[in-house]
Design an enzyme around this catalytic site. Structure first.
Site, PDB file in Angstrom:
ATOM      1  N   GLY A 183       0.830  -1.216   0.000  1.00 30.75           N
ATOM      2  CA  GLY A 183       0.000   0.000   0.000  1.00 30.75           C
ATOM      3  C   GLY A 183       0.855   1.253   0.000  1.00 30.75           C
ATOM      4  N   GLY A 193       2.652   3.782   1.384  1.00 31.50           N
ATOM      5  CA  GLY A 193       3.188   4.058   2.715  1.00 31.50           C
ATOM      6  C   GLY A 193       3.809   5.434   2.814  1.00 31.50           C
ATOM      7  N   LYS A 230       4.295  12.508  -2.847  1.00 31.60           N
ATOM      8  CA  LYS A 230       5.195  11.464  -2.330  1.00 31.60           C
ATOM      9  C   LYS A 230       6.069  12.093  -1.255  1.00 31.60           C
ATOM     10  CE  LYS A 230       7.470   8.212  -4.637  1.00 31.60           C
ATOM     11  NZ  LYS A 230       8.400   7.686  -5.665  1.00 31.60           N
ATOM     12  N   GLY A 253       7.013   7.618   6.144  1.00 30.56           N
ATOM     13  CA  GLY A 253       6.197   8.214   5.090  1.00 30.56           C
ATOM     14  C   GLY A 253       6.824   9.433   4.425  1.00 30.56           C
ATOM     15  N   ARG A 305       3.646  13.632  -8.027  1.00 28.71           N
ATOM     16  CA  ARG A 305       3.694  12.737  -9.193  1.00 28.71           C
ATOM     17  C   ARG A 305       2.340  12.738  -9.888  1.00 28.71           C
ATOM     18  NH1 ARG A 305       5.893   6.797  -8.139  1.00 28.71           N
ATOM     19  NH2 ARG A 305       4.021   6.498  -6.883  1.00 28.71           N
ATOM     20  N   ARG A 349      -1.370  -1.060 -10.106  1.00 27.47           N
ATOM     21  CA  ARG A 349      -0.167  -1.887 -10.299  1.00 27.47           C
ATOM     22  C   ARG A 349      -0.593  -3.344 -10.431  1.00 27.47           C
ATOM     23  NH1 ARG A 349       3.213   1.378  -6.692  1.00 27.47           N
ATOM     24  NH2 ARG A 349       1.962   3.225  -6.298  1.00 27.47           N
ATOM     25  N   ASP A 390       4.723  -4.542  -7.430  1.00 25.79           N
ATOM     26  CA  ASP A 390       4.065  -3.300  -6.962  1.00 25.79           C
ATOM     27  C   ASP A 390       4.614  -2.078  -7.685  1.00 25.79           C
ATOM     28  OD1 ASP A 390       6.338  -4.208  -5.306  1.00 25.79           O
ATOM     29  OD2 ASP A 390       6.137  -2.255  -4.340  1.00 25.79           O
ATOM     30  N   ASP A 430       8.108   4.521 -10.279  1.00 29.89           N
ATOM     31  CA  ASP A 430       9.037   4.300  -9.174  1.00 29.89           C
ATOM     32  C   ASP A 430      10.487   4.447  -9.613  1.00 29.89           C
ATOM     33  OD1 ASP A 430      10.320   3.577  -6.818  1.00 29.89           O
ATOM     34  OD2 ASP A 430       8.555   2.451  -6.182  1.00 29.89           O
TER      35      ASP A 430
HETATM   36  P1  AMP Z   1       9.266   0.833  -2.998  1.00 29.41           P
HETATM   37  O1  AMP Z   1      10.347  -0.149  -2.793  1.00 29.41           O
HETATM   38  O2  AMP Z   1       9.760   2.225  -3.018  1.00 29.41           O
HETATM   39  O3  AMP Z   1       8.435   0.508  -4.173  1.00 29.41           O
HETATM   40  O4  AMP Z   1       8.304   0.722  -1.714  1.00 29.41           O
HETATM   41  C1  AMP Z   1       7.783  -0.496  -1.296  1.00 29.41           C
HETATM   42  C2  AMP Z   1       6.792  -0.293  -0.171  1.00 29.41           C
HETATM   43  O5  AMP Z   1       7.410   0.340   0.956  1.00 29.41           O
HETATM   44  C3  AMP Z   1       5.599   0.577  -0.523  1.00 29.41           C
HETATM   45  O6  AMP Z   1       4.470   0.043   0.127  1.00 29.41           O
HETATM   46  C4  AMP Z   1       5.964   1.918   0.044  1.00 29.41           C
HETATM   47  O7  AMP Z   1       4.842   2.695   0.332  1.00 29.41           O
HETATM   48  C5  AMP Z   1       6.695   1.503   1.318  1.00 29.41           C
HETATM   49  N1  AMP Z   1       7.643   2.544   1.766  1.00 29.41           N
HETATM   50  C6  AMP Z   1       8.808   2.855   1.178  1.00 29.41           C
HETATM   51  N2  AMP Z   1       9.411   3.858   1.854  1.00 29.41           N
HETATM   52  C7  AMP Z   1       8.614   4.195   2.880  1.00 29.41           C
HETATM   53  C8  AMP Z   1       8.690   5.159   3.951  1.00 29.41           C
HETATM   54  N3  AMP Z   1       9.722   6.008   4.081  1.00 29.41           N
HETATM   55  N4  AMP Z   1       7.669   5.189   4.820  1.00 29.41           N
HETATM   56  C9  AMP Z   1       6.622   4.353   4.699  1.00 29.41           C
HETATM   57  N5  AMP Z   1       6.500   3.433   3.733  1.00 29.41           N
HETATM   58  C10 AMP Z   1       7.477   3.343   2.830  1.00 29.41           C
HETATM   59 MG    MG Z   2       7.002   1.474  -5.212  1.00 32.04          MG
END
Ligand code: AMP
Ligand code: MG
Length: 480
Positions: A85, A87, A108, A121, A171, A178, A247, A257
């Protein structure tokens, strides 16, 4: 001031969670994409006003915005997480652009959401700078991609390995659906949700397709075609996405991404830049098989709604997936035929042989095609191309072979297949390091230059150059 026309929020409540962006102390504008804002029906001058900046920083909820975090799952490096989800992203809402297309506007790095798990986040400024530059350069290069509407510095520190200045990125995407969004509902055996999502995706991304046979099968076929186009474009430009988890694989076929992505300097099919990709799962040359693997996960997720009879559903899905490889080979060969200006039905072997030679000789990928374009148009001598090779003689031999395969009439069109500029790692890194010191001049200079990557611009010769040995960036990192 943003003409929101939201649709995702009308889907069942378990598709998302409502969330409110966190406020930041002293947001400052780094960049607004004027043209994109206008396309979205937003006055760029308003976005630059204090109210606009506060909306982009998450300090004010704009009228009509209904902020949500979308639910999704995903295979990350091959392992399935049923619950990911948004995050660190918040969908502010959707608008209809000047072409009548629905677009998501998402922040973001605007703080925790119900899907943040242990994360904060937030985003450091570096990933904001990287995504802005990369996604806009990809757009200018002609690759399907999410876009950058704005970059803001938050005036706050985020804690990573060390405290870093924070940033918020806006963005814009055709949607944020996805493969992982489908997997989220499949993992919960939620057939109703899968049907709803499939219809939503078809209407949004493939409205003109005939879905009378099976909407889910039609969707699968369309996504296969979209991914073939996408991944062949990436590969022909020497781009490595770096984190092709399901994802991060968009149903629309847009690049999404920009974490540990990179353009190669020297060509090698096994190139990997992502610091976390220890097994080279997402190496340049693995991207087609990985796309196929991801699409197989989509097919699995859709299986129950492709056909009520499981065996029939599997047969139909396999038949669709079997079309991936021939489609990919065709598109990939077309791209390289254009890059090398080859005769029709160019032999795959010659393309392969060329790439092997570039790898053996550690030739800069972009410069090779750039110089070959110049050679084909008689702007340089063969020795200029040969200089890129460790053993120039191998290049002269290759040129002889190339003459037997080339179509002279295609020389001019090589210009539009072979960019002069690509966002090189060391250049992005320099923009990031300067931004951390409060200097955005490199960011603006690169952004401007990368708007016209195929055009000869006399002021830009330095930007064509590969990194010096001490400038090389061999690893890139996720934004987390
Ligand atoms: P990504 O590898 O960037 O595609 O992220 C994978 C998952 O980790 C997604 O669900 C993101 O929302 C979550 N995520 C990545 N970085 C953070 C963060 N700093 N805080 C909260 N969730 C994160
Ligand atoms: Mg991602």
């Amino acid at each position: 001031m943003i003409p929101f026309s939201n649709s995702y929020i009308k889907l069942p409540e378990h598709f998302y969670q409502r969330t409110i962006p966190e406020s930041v102390k002293s947001p400052k504008l780094i960049a607004i994409n004027d043209n994109l804002a206008t396309e979205l029906g937003i006055d760029p001058e308003w976005l630059k006003s204090q109210d606009g900046i506060n909306v982009l920083a998450g300090n004010i909820i704009a009228s009509g915005s209904e902020p949500i975090a979308q639910a999704y799952a995903g295979h990350q490096f091959g392992g399935f997480s049923p619950q990911l989800g948004d995050g660190r992203a918040t969908l502010l809402g959707e608008v209809i652009d000047s072409n009548g297309k629905q677009k998501d506007i998402q922040l973001k790095g605007s703080g925790k959401t119900p899907f943040s798990r242990a994360g904060d986040g937030k985003s450091a400024l570096g990933p904001v700078i990287r995504e802005y530059l990369m996604s806009e350069a990809m757009f200018a290069l002609g690759v399907p991609t999410t876009r950058a509407l704005a970059a803001i510095s938050s005036g706050e520190k985020v804690i990573r390995e060390e405290p870093l200045p924070g940033g918020i990125f806006t963005r814009v995407a055709s949607s944020h659906l996805r493969i992982g969004t489908f997997q989220y509902f499949a993992a919960r055996n939620d057939t109703n949700a899968l049907t709803t999502l499939t219809n939503f995706a078809l209407q949004r991304h493939f409205p003109d397709t005939n879905t009378s046979a099976s909407p889910a099968l039609t969707l699968l076929e369309q996504v296969i075609t979209a991914q073939v186009k996408l991944v062949s474009s990436w590969m022909s430009l020497g781009f490595i996405h770096g984190v092709m988890n399901t994802d991060n694989c968009s149903i629309s076929g847009e690049t999404i991404d920009y974490g540990p992505c990179a353009f190669m300097d020297d060509f090698h099919p096994a190139s990997v830049f992502s610091a976390i990709d220890r097994d080279a799962r997402y190496a340049w040359g693995n991207q087609a098989p990985i796309a196929h693997w991801n699409l197989t996960r989509l097919a699995e997720a859709l299986l129950t709604i492709i056909d009520p009879d499981k065996d029939t559903a599997i047969k139909l899905a396999e038949k669709a997936l079997d079309k991936f490889s021939p489609q990919f080979i065709d598109t990939y060969n077309d791209k390289y035929s254009a890059k090398l200006s080859l005769k029709d039905q160019a032999p795959t072997e010659f393309i392969q042989q060329t790439l092997s030679l570039l790898a053996d000789q550690q030739v800069d990928y972009t410069l090779f095609f750039r110089k070959l374009t110049q050679l084909a148009n008689q702007h340089i001598a063969p020795t200029e191309l040969a200089k890129l090779f460790q053993d120039p003689e191998t290049c002269h031999q290759w040129i002889k072979q190339w003459h037997t395969h080339r179509d002279q009439n295609k020389s001019l069109t090589m210009h539009s297949a072979n960019p002069i500029l690509i966002p090189r790692n060391h250049q992005i890194e320099s923009a990031i390091q300067h931004a951390y010191k409060g200097d955005f001049s490199v960011f603006h200079k690169l952004h401007q230059a990368w708007k016209t990557p195929y055009k000869e611009i006399p002021e830009n010769p330095d930007l064509e150059k590969p990194p010096l040995p001490n400038e090389r960036v061999t690893q890139t990192f996720c934004g987390t």
